[in-house]
Design a protein around this motif. Structure first.
Motif, PDB file in Angstrom:
ATOM      1  N   ARG A  54       0.828  -1.218   0.000  1.00 54.65           N
ATOM      2  CA  ARG A  54       0.000   0.000   0.000  1.00 54.65           C
ATOM      3  C   ARG A  54       0.862   1.268   0.000  1.00 54.65           C
ATOM      4  NH1 ARG A  54      -5.101   1.853   0.447  1.00 54.65           N
ATOM      5  NH2 ARG A  54      -5.992  -0.235   0.682  1.00 54.65           N
ATOM      6  N   GLU A  55       1.852   1.297   0.828  1.00 54.45           N
ATOM      7  CA  GLU A  55       2.679   2.522   0.922  1.00 54.45           C
ATOM      8  C   GLU A  55       3.364   2.829  -0.401  1.00 54.45           C
ATOM      9  OE1 GLU A  55       5.435   3.232   4.011  1.00 54.45           O
ATOM     10  OE2 GLU A  55       3.946   2.861   5.577  1.00 54.45           O
ATOM     11  N   LYS A  56       3.775   1.767  -1.068  1.00 52.49           N
ATOM     12  CA  LYS A  56       4.508   1.917  -2.327  1.00 52.49           C
ATOM     13  C   LYS A  56       3.621   2.438  -3.465  1.00 52.49           C
ATOM     14  CE  LYS A  56       7.879  -1.091  -4.572  1.00 52.49           C
ATOM     15  NZ  LYS A  56       8.344  -2.490  -4.594  1.00 52.49           N
ATOM     16  N   VAL A  57       2.366   1.992  -3.533  1.00 54.83           N
ATOM     17  CA  VAL A  57       1.540   2.298  -4.716  1.00 54.83           C
ATOM     18  C   VAL A  57       0.281   3.115  -4.422  1.00 54.83           C
ATOM     19  CG1 VAL A  57       2.295   0.199  -5.893  1.00 54.83           C
ATOM     20  CG2 VAL A  57       0.162   0.169  -4.587  1.00 54.83           C
ATOM     21  N   GLY A  58      -0.013   3.324  -3.144  1.00 50.99           N
ATOM     22  CA  GLY A  58      -1.301   3.931  -2.753  1.00 50.99           C
ATOM     23  C   GLY A  58      -1.583   5.276  -3.405  1.00 50.99           C
ATOM     24  N   THR A  59      -0.558   5.980  -3.806  1.00 54.74           N
ATOM     25  CA  THR A  59      -0.769   7.307  -4.388  1.00 54.74           C
ATOM     26  C   THR A  59      -0.784   7.264  -5.918  1.00 54.74           C
ATOM     27  OG1 THR A  59       1.603   7.637  -4.252  1.00 54.74           O
ATOM     28  CG2 THR A  59       0.268   8.553  -2.457  1.00 54.74           C
ATOM     29  N   LYS A  60      -0.567   6.088  -6.481  1.00 50.23           N
ATOM     30  CA  LYS A  60      -0.512   5.995  -7.944  1.00 50.23           C
ATOM     31  C   LYS A  60      -1.919   5.849  -8.526  1.00 50.23           C
ATOM     32  CE  LYS A  60       4.166   4.268  -8.382  1.00 50.23           C
ATOM     33  NZ  LYS A  60       5.000   3.117  -8.602  1.00 50.23           N
ATOM     34  N   VAL A  61      -2.544   6.965  -8.816  1.00 49.15           N
ATOM     35  CA  VAL A  61      -3.852   6.972  -9.472  1.00 49.15           C
ATOM     36  C   VAL A  61      -3.717   7.769 -10.769  1.00 49.15           C
ATOM     37  CG1 VAL A  61      -5.322   6.629  -7.452  1.00 49.15           C
ATOM     38  CG2 VAL A  61      -4.545   8.925  -8.031  1.00 49.15           C
ATOM     39  N   SER A  62      -4.604   7.469 -11.738  1.00 47.00           N
ATOM     40  CA  SER A  62      -4.435   8.050 -13.071  1.00 47.00           C
ATOM     41  C   SER A  62      -4.864   9.509 -13.145  1.00 47.00           C
ATOM     42  CB  SER A  62      -5.262   7.242 -14.065  1.00 47.00           C
ATOM     43  OG  SER A  62      -6.636   7.421 -13.769  1.00 47.00           O
ATOM     44  N   GLY A  63      -5.859   9.887 -12.321  1.00 47.94           N
ATOM     45  CA  GLY A  63      -6.427  11.225 -12.445  1.00 47.94           C
ATOM     46  C   GLY A  63      -7.501  11.314 -13.523  1.00 47.94           C
ATOM     47  N   ASP A  64      -7.720  10.216 -14.247  1.00 50.52           N
ATOM     48  CA  ASP A  64      -8.757  10.193 -15.293  1.00 50.52           C
ATOM     49  C   ASP A  64     -10.068   9.699 -14.675  1.00 50.52           C
ATOM     50  OD1 ASP A  64      -9.375  10.001 -18.410  1.00 50.52           O
ATOM     51  OD2 ASP A  64     -10.258   8.254 -17.415  1.00 50.52           O
ATOM     52  N   PRO A  65     -11.176  10.468 -14.818  1.00 49.68           N
ATOM     53  CA  PRO A  65     -12.421  10.101 -14.131  1.00 49.68           C
ATOM     54  C   PRO A  65     -13.023   8.774 -14.600  1.00 49.68           C
ATOM     55  CG  PRO A  65     -12.769  12.013 -15.565  1.00 49.68           C
ATOM     56  CD  PRO A  65     -11.294  11.749 -15.537  1.00 49.68           C
ATOM     57  N   VAL A  66     -12.892   8.460 -15.883  1.00 47.76           N
ATOM     58  CA  VAL A  66     -13.447   7.178 -16.380  1.00 47.76           C
ATOM     59  C   VAL A  66     -12.611   6.024 -15.825  1.00 47.76           C
ATOM     60  CG1 VAL A  66     -13.934   5.800 -18.450  1.00 47.76           C
ATOM     61  CG2 VAL A  66     -14.385   8.260 -18.447  1.00 47.76           C
ATOM     62  N   THR A  67     -11.317   6.104 -15.969  1.00 46.00           N
ATOM     63  CA  THR A  67     -10.414   5.071 -15.450  1.00 46.00           C
ATOM     64  C   THR A  67     -10.689   4.777 -13.981  1.00 46.00           C
ATOM     65  OG1 THR A  67      -8.670   5.651 -17.006  1.00 46.00           O
ATOM     66  CG2 THR A  67      -7.970   4.567 -14.988  1.00 46.00           C
ATOM     67  N   GLU A  68     -10.867   5.827 -13.189  1.00 41.15           N
ATOM     68  CA  GLU A  68     -10.988   5.637 -11.734  1.00 41.15           C
ATOM     69  C   GLU A  68     -12.388   5.204 -11.302  1.00 41.15           C
ATOM     70  OE1 GLU A  68      -8.373   5.488  -9.871  1.00 41.15           O
ATOM     71  OE2 GLU A  68      -7.090   6.129 -11.531  1.00 41.15           O
ATOM     72  N   ARG A  69     -13.361   5.370 -12.178  1.00 38.73           N
ATOM     73  CA  ARG A  69     -14.735   5.020 -11.816  1.00 38.73           C
ATOM     74  C   ARG A  69     -15.027   3.522 -11.943  1.00 38.73           C
ATOM     75  NH1 ARG A  69     -19.999   7.731 -14.764  1.00 38.73           N
ATOM     76  NH2 ARG A  69     -21.563   6.415 -13.772  1.00 38.73           N
ATOM     77  N   TYR A  70     -14.413   2.898 -12.941  1.00 40.92           N
ATOM     78  CA  TYR A  70     -14.783   1.529 -13.285  1.00 40.92           C
ATOM     79  C   TYR A  70     -13.716   0.515 -12.887  1.00 40.92           C
ATOM     80  CZ  TYR A  70     -18.322   3.849 -16.130  1.00 40.92           C
ATOM     81  OH  TYR A  70     -19.372   4.632 -16.554  1.00 40.92           O
ATOM     82  N   GLN A  71     -14.154  -0.723 -12.738  1.00 38.37           N
ATOM     83  CA  GLN A  71     -13.264  -1.798 -12.279  1.00 38.37           C
ATOM     84  C   GLN A  71     -12.139  -2.072 -13.280  1.00 38.37           C
ATOM     85  OE1 GLN A  71     -15.340  -5.218 -10.763  1.00 38.37           O
ATOM     86  NE2 GLN A  71     -16.555  -3.964  -9.378  1.00 38.37           N
ATOM     87  N   GLY A  72     -12.444  -1.955 -14.564  1.00 38.49           N
ATOM     88  CA  GLY A  72     -11.447  -2.260 -15.592  1.00 38.49           C
ATOM     89  C   GLY A  72     -10.358  -1.204 -15.727  1.00 38.49           C
TER      90      GLY A  72
END
Ligand code: 15L
Length: 268
Positions: A238-256
């Motif tokens: 978690r500490e290593k990757v927890g901040t790695k998000v795309s910032g794209d609303p579609v990407t972050e909304r869906y499971q895929g």
């Protein structure tokens, strides 16, 4: 039954290369195949044959005498429809025809991208069960839904047993925040294959392919049929990757994740 060989397709891919030595060490005799050369030393007792999944007669010949086919072959990421078609649709048919002829069982390496347009859970404990609707997020994900339905057909019509492992993200380590939910360790994957090969009866089963991740998206499935219980957890990263998000609303909304956002042209 460790006397009859097991055919492993996609042997030269990341998961095939992890499984080949693990299942050999577990006492299975493997026939390895892939369209790409096997890049490692072939494990003792195993044999590698280069083959195209489009080539039905060769697939039938490779499966002769096998107790099971672990089908990890085919296109494993999003591509134009015409690229996916041959290996993932026609190829799947060759795999199931071979299994039918040999009375072999099939492990189909399915993917979360068959259901990728389900939203991520809101955190209220409501998880997605494996009998949910298919919501493919790509031509690739659509080919995985087709593969699962091929298994449904061959069980209902011909009694070919199959387990569809809807894999989340199987890599040495989770690489971003999403994978804290979707990660499947190589060790859990290998244990799942052993349980699949040992199980007395499977029918047609669908199982979420993820480790024991507390942040999971996924609920009920048919894992009891093989008695598989994953042991690893993505939480350790978690500490290593927890901040790695795309910032794209579609990407972050869906499971895929990113697959949903590829070539996304819907207005809202
Ligand atoms: C998959 O199905 C792909 O094969 C893999 O490369 C990852 O993209 C994985 O899904 C995932 O969703 O993380």
């Amino acid at each position: 039954d460790k006397t009859r060989p097991v055919l492993l397709t996609g042997a030269s891919g990341n998961l095939g290369r992890a499984l080949a030595p693990a299942l050999t060490a577990a006492g299975y005799t493997l026939r390895l195949t892939d369209i790409a050369p096997f890049p490692d030393a072939v494990p003792g007792g195993a044999a590698f044959t280069k083959a195209d999944l489009n080539d039905g007669p060769t697939i039938l010949r490779l499966a002769e005498g096998c107790q099971a086919i672990l089908h990890f072959g085919g296109i494993s990421t999003e591509h134009p429809f015409e690229v996916v078609l041959g290996p993932n649709l026609r190829g799947l048919f060759h795999i199931y025809e071979a299994a039918r002829r040999e009375k072999a069982r099939v492990l189909f390496a399915s993917s979360n991208h068959a259901i990728g347009f389900h939203e991520r859970p809101a955190g209220n404990g409501e998880l997605l069960d494996a009998d949910c609707a298919f919501r493919p997020d790509s031509f690739y994900g659509l080919s995985k839904a087709y593969g699962e339905l091929m298994g449904r057909l061959y069980w209902d019509k011909h009694g070919v047993e199959n387990l569809n492992l809807r894999i989340g993200s199987s890599f040495p380590e989770p690489a971003d925040a999403r994978m804290l939910s979707t990660w499947l360790s190589y060790a859990d994957l290998a244990r799942c294959m052993e349980k699949f090969l040992e199980a007395p009866r499977i029918g047609h089963a669908v199982v979420w392919g993820a480790s024991k991740n507390p942040a999971t998206y996924w609920g009920k499935d048919h894992r009891d049929r093989i008695g598989w219980e994953p042991q690893d957890t993505a939480e350790a990263f978690r500490e290593k990757v927890g901040t790695k998000v795309s910032g794209d609303p579609v990407t972050e909304r869906y499971q895929g994740g990113g697959y949903t956002a590829m070539d996304y042209t819907r207005a809202t």
